[in-house]
Design an enzyme around this catalytic site. Structure first.
Site, mmCIF file in Angstrom:
data_model
loop_
_atom_site.group_PDB
_atom_site.id
_atom_site.type_symbol
_atom_site.label_atom_id
_atom_site.label_comp_id
_atom_site.label_asym_id
_atom_site.label_seq_id
_atom_site.Cartn_x
_atom_site.Cartn_y
_atom_site.Cartn_z
ATOM 1 N N GLU A 14 0.832 -1.209 0.000
ATOM 2 C CA GLU A 14 0.000 0.000 0.000
ATOM 3 C C GLU A 14 0.867 1.258 0.000
ATOM 4 O OE1 GLU A 14 -2.927 -0.432 -0.738
ATOM 5 O OE2 GLU A 14 -2.996 -2.571 -0.325
ATOM 6 N N GLU A 53 -0.787 -2.823 -9.842
ATOM 7 C CA GLU A 53 -0.650 -3.833 -8.791
ATOM 8 C C GLU A 53 0.687 -4.549 -8.893
ATOM 9 O OE1 GLU A 53 -2.565 -4.125 -6.180
ATOM 10 O OE2 GLU A 53 -3.752 -2.483 -7.005
#
Length: 295
Positions: A140, A213
């Protein structure tokens, strides 16, 4: 930290935003031509909501998920982990939030590195060990480092405007189109154009989301130096996700693009997934692990 700028991600973000803005210039022209109000009204509406989304994206996202900002007294270990990983990533410590949910997941939000928030669910805190959790938190933080959150927030908002026109178009203009079609024809054209704009935006956003991602996984490996921990976390979260009741998953489906693991939603959900397959992400992380061991 052996951090390297991901120029592939930067190029994709630039191209995505360029195409979206070009698309929405055309969109604005068509809407103002066929729906009453004029270009100024559209610009004020679009600009006003864009500013709200930009400056309050983290607050709006956290509220929409039912997340609560937590202090170091409430979650000392979580705060300590995020602070340590932020220092390793050369980032300001983001706000920390927790969602009371069985779904094991995490996401980051915010307009820039100084105004970011990292949120985890209680489910992920119960599911992962410390190394695995560090891998997820580093993932994150890599999103924050790459600044892809801002691009995804803006792109998602632009897509939402088109979707609102599709969904609520029948109520806009009251059937008083002023374009060449006249009457209700103008609003029909506006709805059709909005639908095309939304579909193209949808595909562009998902293509960018899948690549970002991979980039965040590589970033997490650079921050922690432990790719296998994140690989283990991804496999564990993916396995636990299948056990969560469908009602719990449905409540959070709108945030798919921001989660570390997407919520599955059948064949269509997999076809237009916001995330690459977990197996490919794990394979990439294991390859990074092998590369690190050779040095």
């Amino acid at each position: 930290m052996n951090w390297q700028a991901d120029w592939g991600l930067r190029a994709r973000m630039f191209v995505t935003m360029f195409l979206l803005f070009a698309l929405y210039i055309v969109f604005a022209g068509v809407i103002t031509a066929y729906v009453g109000g004029g270009l100024l009204v559209f610009a004020l509406f679009f600009g006003g909501f864009s500013l709200v989304q930009y400056y309050f994206s983290d607050t709006l996202t956290l509220k929409s998920m039912g997340a609560k900002k937590v202090s170091a007294d409430e979650y000392p270990q979580l705060h300590a982990s995020i602070e340590r990983l932020s220092q390793q990533a050369d980032l300001p410590k983001p706000k920390v939030a927790v969602v009371d949910s069985k779904v094991p997941n995490a996401f980051a939000t915010g307009r820039n590195q100084k105004n970011a928030a990292v949120c985890v669910t209680t489910g992920i805190l119960r599911t992962l060990d410390q190394d695995e959790l560090d891998g997820v938190l580093a993932h994150e933080l890599a999103h924050v480092k790459n600044r892809d959150m801002m691009v995804m927030t803006i792109a998602s908002f632009l897509s939402t405007i088109a979707f609102m026109m599709v969904r609520w178009g029948a109520f806009f203009g009251g059937g008083h189109g002023r374009g060449r079609e006249g009457g209700g024809g103008g609003i029909i054209v506006a709805i059709l154009v909005s639908l095309v704009v939304w579909i193209i935006s949808y595909l562009l956003i998902r293509a960018l989301s899948r690549y970002r991602e991979y980039a965040a996984d590589r970033g997490a490996a650079a921050i922690t130096g432990n790719p296998s921990a994140l690989a283990s976390a991804l496999l564990k979260i993916s396995g636990e996700m299948d056990k969560v009741p469908k009602d719990d998953l449905r409540e959070e489906a709108e945030m798919n693009a921001f989660f570390i693991i997407p919520i599955k939603s059948g064949v269509i959900g997999r076809l237009f997934s916001t995330h690459p397959p977990t197996e490919r992400r794990v394979e990439q992380l294991r390859e990074l692990e092998r590369e690190m061991q050779t040095f």
